[in-house]
Design an enzyme around this catalytic site. Structure first.
Site, mmCIF file in Angstrom:
data_model
loop_
_atom_site.group_PDB
_atom_site.id
_atom_site.type_symbol
_atom_site.label_atom_id
_atom_site.label_comp_id
_atom_site.label_asym_id
_atom_site.label_seq_id
_atom_site.Cartn_x
_atom_site.Cartn_y
_atom_site.Cartn_z
ATOM 1 N NE ARG A 1 41.277 73.821 91.008
ATOM 2 C CZ ARG A 1 40.341 74.227 91.899
ATOM 3 N NH1 ARG A 1 39.069 74.267 91.576
ATOM 4 N NH2 ARG A 1 40.708 74.594 93.097
ATOM 5 C CE1 TYR B 1 44.255 57.738 70.938
ATOM 6 C CE2 TYR B 1 43.213 57.952 73.081
ATOM 7 C CZ TYR B 1 44.310 58.090 72.264
ATOM 8 O OH TYR B 1 45.482 58.568 72.788
ATOM 9 C CG ASP C 1 37.257 60.990 69.387
ATOM 10 O OD1 ASP C 1 37.685 61.907 68.672
ATOM 11 O OD2 ASP C 1 38.014 60.255 70.068
HETATM 12 C C1 LIG Z 1 44.723 61.227 70.584
HETATM 13 C C2 LIG Z 1 43.298 60.884 70.597
HETATM 14 C C3 LIG Z 1 42.539 60.976 71.781
HETATM 15 C C4 LIG Z 1 43.140 61.360 73.105
HETATM 16 O O1 LIG Z 1 43.634 62.664 73.092
HETATM 17 P P1 LIG Z 1 44.902 63.171 73.960
HETATM 18 O O2 LIG Z 1 45.002 64.600 73.593
HETATM 19 O O3 LIG Z 1 46.080 62.331 73.578
HETATM 20 O O4 LIG Z 1 44.532 62.958 75.407
HETATM 21 C C5 LIG Z 1 41.194 60.656 71.693
HETATM 22 N N1 LIG Z 1 40.626 60.269 70.534
HETATM 23 C C6 LIG Z 1 41.325 60.170 69.398
HETATM 24 C C7 LIG Z 1 40.636 59.751 68.144
HETATM 25 C C8 LIG Z 1 42.675 60.484 69.383
HETATM 26 O O5 LIG Z 1 43.378 60.371 68.240
#
Ligand SMILES: *Cc1c(COP(=O)(O)O)cnc(C)c1O
Length: 377
Positions: free
Chosen positions: A45, A97, A170
């Site tokens: 972990r 998102y 992101d």
């Molecule tokens: C899919 C996505 C997420 C979340 O990711 P997961 O792997 O589904 O938890 C966050 N930001 C964006 C832009 C995404 O497309």
């Protein structure tokens, strides 16, 4: 980048000379007679040796100092917010998102974070939202789901620096192939590795890459370790394999998206195509500066006839698969307002397209026949 990814950084297993990295399923590691752990590994972990090569590659691609894999993109994103303290103020985009937006409004605020959702395509609006000595984090998503608008990472980082505000981006839909936020002034990059990085719709995974090892980064590390937001070693190995073809997948998907976006913009049953490459003026100049590798493979299409026509169009596609998610080799189509539900800022005549690596002419022909069938043309 093509060489780095194709060879997974060129690493070879020292014991066996295997050119593919081994998977370490062990949860626990042997302690030495002097009570130490000479391998550095204690319990899985905390960390797993299968992660390291993938994390090193992500660091290299994003030009960061350290990287961490997480069990999902959401686990990675949430770790950044959980590392803050009650009373801290954060700025996030109005259009972003959806699951993360819901988590911010539904959970982060309960834990004492103050969240401002701001139009982050407007740098001035971000400047106005900063509360000195209280704002600790600006979160950007660029291009942002599902309108594919851009935020100016460089200009916003200049706003953040004098206030010691962490800027996190992101970059899931840009991928390191198209854009490298850390080189533009961001402090942390987040990826849902479920999407383009893995690219085959068969692993849920997330990643964070930091420009510097800071106290905040150490708290994020602790959240993964102590909170157990870890990824299975098998998934790390799958991700390592998926990333070998990252560059050619992204390049091909981008070429397809450009061709489809340009063609659909001319179609009489389409009212608007949202795609960074189709922006104009200042916004296009930003796209050119910030995404030198290409404009991405995500686009959204508003169709004539409203919600019913949009849903009917998606129902008539044959090649485009009607499913959520994005960034896989296969093209996906989705009516976003249906999945986002009440309170969504997304227009109800909008279809989100994740362009895959299939033949562009076939994808376009399929979309157009579906559009026409959906309108009884
Ligand atoms: C899919 C996505 C997420 C979340 O990711 P997961 O792997 O589904 O938890 C966050 N930001 C964006 C832009 C995404 O497309």
């Amino acid at each position: 980048m093509a060489t780095l990814t194709a060879q997974a950084l060129g690493l070879v297993d020292s014991q066996t000379r295997s050119v593919v990295l081994p998977i370490y399923p062990a949860t626990t590691y042997l302690r030495d007679t002097d009570n130490q752990y000479c391998s550095g590994h204690v319990y899985s972990r905390d960390d797993n040796p299968t992660y390291k090569p993938v994390e090193s590659l992500l660091c290299k691609l994003e030009k960061g100092e350290d990287a961490l894999l997480f069990g999902s993109g959401m686990a990675a994103a949430v770790a950044v917010f959980q590392a803050l303290r009650p009373g801290d103020h954060v700025i996030a985009p109005k259009v972003m998102y959806w699951s993360l937006r819901n988590w911010l409004l539904g959970f982060a605020t309960d834990w004492g974070l103050q969240v401002s959702l701001v139009d982050c395509t407007d740098t001035e609006a971000v400047a106005r939202a900063i509360i000195p000595n209280k704002t600790r984090l600006v979160w950007l998503e660029t291009p942002a789901n599902p309108m594919w608008t851009l935020s100016d990472i460089g200009a916003i980082s200049q706003l953040c620096k004098p206030h010691q505000i962490t800027l996190a981006v992101d970059s899931t839909c840009a991928t390191p192939v198209l854009s490298q936020p850390l080189t533009l002034g961001a402090d942390i990059v987040m990826h849902s590795a479920t999407k383009y990085l893995n690219g085959h719709s068969d692993v849920i995974a997330g990643a964070l890459i930091t420009a510097q090892d800071t106290p905040l980064w150490q708290r994020i590390r602790t959240i993964r370790r102590a909170g157990g937001a870890v990824m299975s070693p098998f998934d790390a190995s799958q991700l390592s394999r998926g990333m070998r073809t990252l560059v050619i997948r992204v390049q091909q998907a981008c070429r397809n998206a450009v061709a489809i976006a340009e063609a659909l913009q001319q179609h009489p049953l389409v009212t608007h195509v949202h795609y960074p490459g189709l922006l104009s003026g200042e916004a296009l100049a930003l796209a050119q500066r910030q995404m030198p590798g290409g404009y991405g493979a995500m686009l959204s299409v508003q169709v004539r006839g409203g919600e019913a026509a949009a849903i009917a169009t998606a129902a008539h596609t044959k090649l485009w698969k009607r499913a959520t998610s994005l960034g896989g080799v296969e093209s996906l189509i989705e009516h976003r307002a249906s999945i986002e539900g009440q309170g969504t800022p997304v227009p109800n005549d909008l279809l989100r397209l994740s362009t895959g690596i299939e033949d562009a002419d076939e994808l376009l022909a399929d979309f157009i026949q579906a559009l026409e069938a959906g309108h009884d043309v």
